[in-house]
Scaffold this motif. Structure first.
Motif, short mmCIF file in Angstrom:
data_model
loop_
_atom_site.label_atom_id
_atom_site.label_comp_id
_atom_site.label_asym_id
_atom_site.label_seq_id
_atom_site.Cartn_x
_atom_site.Cartn_y
_atom_site.Cartn_z
N SER A 455 0.84 -1.20 0.00
CA SER A 455 0.00 0.00 0.00
C SER A 455 0.88 1.25 0.00
CB SER A 455 -0.90 0.00 1.23
OG SER A 455 -0.10 0.13 2.41
N ALA A 456 0.25 2.39 -0.23
CA ALA A 456 0.98 3.65 -0.20
C ALA A 456 1.61 3.88 1.16
CB ALA A 456 0.04 4.81 -0.56
N GLY A 457 0.95 3.42 2.22
CA GLY A 457 1.49 3.58 3.56
C GLY A 457 2.75 2.75 3.79
N GLU A 458 2.87 1.66 3.06
CA GLU A 458 4.04 0.80 3.20
C GLU A 458 5.20 1.23 2.31
OE1 GLU A 458 2.63 -3.65 3.99
OE2 GLU A 458 1.55 -2.74 2.30
N ARG A 459 4.98 2.26 1.48
CA ARG A 459 5.99 2.69 0.51
C ARG A 459 7.32 3.07 1.16
NH1 ARG A 459 7.42 7.56 -1.67
NH2 ARG A 459 8.35 7.45 -3.75
N PRO A 460 7.35 3.88 2.25
CA PRO A 460 8.65 4.22 2.85
C PRO A 460 9.44 2.99 3.29
CG PRO A 460 6.94 5.68 3.68
CD PRO A 460 6.24 4.60 2.91
N LYS A 461 8.75 2.02 3.85
CA LYS A 461 9.43 0.79 4.29
C LYS A 461 9.98 0.03 3.09
CE LYS A 461 8.62 -3.47 6.92
NZ LYS A 461 7.59 -4.30 7.61
N LEU A 462 9.19 -0.04 1.99
CA LEU A 462 9.64 -0.73 0.79
C LEU A 462 10.83 -0.02 0.16
CD1 LEU A 462 9.33 -2.88 -1.40
CD2 LEU A 462 7.59 -1.45 -2.49
N LEU A 463 10.79 1.30 0.11
CA LEU A 463 11.91 2.05 -0.45
C LEU A 463 13.20 1.81 0.32
CD1 LEU A 463 10.30 5.51 -1.33
CD2 LEU A 463 11.10 3.76 -2.92
N LYS A 464 13.09 1.78 1.64
CA LYS A 464 14.27 1.51 2.47
C LYS A 464 14.84 0.14 2.16
CE LYS A 464 14.03 4.09 6.63
NZ LYS A 464 13.76 4.18 8.06
N PHE A 465 13.96 -0.82 2.00
CA PHE A 465 14.38 -2.18 1.69
C PHE A 465 15.08 -2.24 0.34
CE2 PHE A 465 13.21 -6.17 -0.51
CZ PHE A 465 13.92 -7.06 0.28
N LEU A 466 14.52 -1.57 -0.67
CA LEU A 466 15.10 -1.59 -2.01
C LEU A 466 16.45 -0.87 -2.05
CD1 LEU A 466 11.92 -0.93 -4.19
CD2 LEU A 466 13.00 -3.12 -3.65
N GLN A 467 16.58 0.19 -1.28
CA GLN A 467 17.85 0.92 -1.24
C GLN A 467 18.96 0.06 -0.65
OE1 GLN A 467 16.50 4.32 0.95
NE2 GLN A 467 15.68 5.35 -0.85
N ARG A 468 18.60 -0.79 0.29
CA ARG A 468 19.61 -1.67 0.92
C ARG A 468 20.11 -2.71 -0.08
NH1 ARG A 468 16.19 -1.71 5.51
NH2 ARG A 468 15.48 -3.81 4.99
N ILE A 469 19.27 -3.13 -1.01
CA ILE A 469 19.68 -4.12 -2.01
C ILE A 469 20.80 -3.56 -2.88
CG2 ILE A 469 18.92 -5.39 -4.06
CD1 ILE A 469 16.23 -5.71 -2.75
#
Length: 513
Positions: A455-469
């Protein structure tokens, strides 16, 4: 080796100028890079030559150094990224150099080369930021002057780190101050353009560098190169990937040689410049700088050449899901040639169509869109949409029935054995994947489009995860192509017309932490 300066009658007729091509693709290593490498090594002391040389490169510079070293009897070590296509690795080995594979790209390979240089007391042969290398590349300008029947009015030169343009500009401007020197760069790697605007060298963010024209994918113009360029270069043109692909086709039609993207860059810039600044009856020269292109990249290049020539329109259209609707739509297109037709059922009453069609001019494209809108169709013009060209035109998709909330991203990752598995292991461990499309373009980097159930609310958490990759990525959740495919019911016809009129690309780049 001296290369020919050949006339280009087809381009001359189209552009209204006398066009000549300087054929550096005919060098023994299929690019100009052996010139600078040879001159650098020829100036070395006997002790330096005995110790040997080292370079970091995944492309033409590696082959140039290897060939020059073999000719001079010097030991050469080339450090290349592990994702370097095997054809390039084999070509360097065939010329007698020792190849060391290290890291996933040029930055890691370059750092390792610096370490080996220090340990083994080798001489580093820089691809562009070296006065001897610049002087060697400048022999291209000397040959142009000697071979041209009269003074050239404009010379177009591709720019990466600036070695070629610095050498050519310094020589030609000394003899012919009124000859214009025009540098050509590709969008995403326009480091000289940025430097000329700023009045100083500018370092582009590595995560934004274009990787398609890898031969000119450089973050910062060389120090010595910029000293010359700021005095001797008159103008810098920046071209799109599609314009480069169209130029590859132009070079092929003139010479029957397939230039690499960086090799055709000067032709792309010449076409753009002369379209905006007609040079009727003037004599112009474009450097065809190389032809080291992987065969499996040709599909991707040919797909985008027509768009680069502005002869193809890519449209997303919604039609009624009923008998006869396909026929009705085709009649609305008239007698235009269809290059692609993809269909996806989306709802009980609507169907989504992704269509490519030939057009004569950009105005013709606009007229076609206007006619479809007039007939009541909802249309989004995707001709300039990067995600559409890379991925969606090769998919027949729509919103997954179970994916009510979805975020979409485009990725690039090093193309080497096991890379796709590693990528999937990274992104799929914590998030449910709703869409996945991967294409191998025959380059050092693979392209992936991924949808995540988030969801849009989960976007910051997902972005952080993708940046770590650590992979380069762009978010595409707001791209009109996916709005069209996924959320069409929420967009009325007026909104679709607004998106079409503004040519919105609708994606944003996510910086690494």
């Amino acid at each position: 080796m001296e290369t020919p300066l050949t006339p280009a009658p087809g381009l001359s007729r189209r552009l209204g100028a006398e066009v000549w091509l300087k054929r550096e693709d005919l060098q023994p290593v299929f690019s100009f890079k052996n010139r600078g490498a040879y001159n650098k090594m020829a100036q070395m002391s006997a002790a330096e030559q005995k110790n040997g040389v080292i370079a970091a490169s995944a492309g033409n510079h590696a082959q140039g150094v290897a060939a020059a070293a073999r000719h001079l009897g010097i030991k050469a070590t080339i450090v290349m990224g592990r994702n370097t296509p095997s054809i390039k690795v084999d070509a360097v080995k065939a010329r007698g150099a020792k190849v060391v594979l290290h890291g996933d790209g040029f930055p890691q390979a370059s750092a390792h080369a610096a370490q080996l240089q220090s340990e083994d007391n080798l001489t580093f042969v820089h691809p562009f930021d070296d006065v001897d290398v610049i002087a060697g590349q400048g022999t291209v300008g000397m040959e142009i002057v000697n071979q041209h029947p009269r003074r050239p009015d404009i010379v177009f030169v591709p720019v990466g780190g600036g070695g070629l343009i610095a050498g050519i500009a310094a020589y030609i401007k000394y003899l012919y101050p009124n000859t214009k020197i025009v540098g050509v760069e590709v969008q995403g790697s326009a480091c000289l353009h940025a430097a000329m605007q700023a009045g100083r060298r500018v370092k582009l963010p590595l995560e934004t560098l274009d990787l398609f024209a890898d031969g000119v994918s450089v973050a910062q113009v060389g120090k010595e190169n910029f000293k010359v360029a700021r005095k001797c270069v008159d103008h810098v043109v920046v071209c799109s990937i599609d314009e480069v692909c169209a130029a590859i086709k132009d070079v092929f039609e003139e010479t029957r040689v397939v230039a690499e993207p960086a090799g055709a860059l000067a032709v792309a810039g010449m076409k753009r410049y002369l379209t905006e600044n007609p040079a009727v009856d003037q004599s112009v020269v474009a450097i065809v700088s190389g032809a080291n292109v992987n065969f499996d990249r040709l599909r991707h290049i040919s797909e985008r050449a027509e768009i680069g020539e502005q002869r193809e329109a890519i449209l997303a259209v919604t039609i009624d899901e009923e008998k006869g609707s396909f026929l009705k739509f085709c009649r609305a297109l008239g007698k235009r040639s269809i290059t692609e037709f993809n269909y996806r059922w989306a709802r009980d009453s609507k169907a989504h169509i992704y269509v490519g069609m030939q057009v004569a001019t950009p105005v013709d494209r606009d007229d076609a869109v206007a006619e479809l809108l007039r007939r009541g169709y909802a249309v989004v013009d995707m001709t300039n949409n990067e995600a559409a060209k890379l991925h969606v035109r090769h998919m027949v998709g729509g919103r997954s029935i179970g994916a009510e909330e979805e975020l979409l991203f485009r990725f690039e990752f090093p193309e080497r054995p096991g890379a796709l598995l590693q990528f999937l292991s990274g992104v799929g461990a914590q998030w449910n994947i709703t869409l996945f499309h991967y294409r191998n373009h025959g380059a050092a980097y693979g392209r992936v489009l991924v949808g995540f159930a988030a969801s849009a609310g989960e976007r910051p958490k997902l972005l952080k995860f993708l940046q770590r990759i650590g992979y380069r990525f762009w978010e595409e959740s707001d791209n009109p192509v996916f709005i069209f495919e996924h959320q069409f019911g929420a967009i009325d016809n007026m909104e679709i017309q607004r998106v079409t009129a503004n040519r919105v690309e609708g994606y944003r780049f996510c910086n690494f932490a």
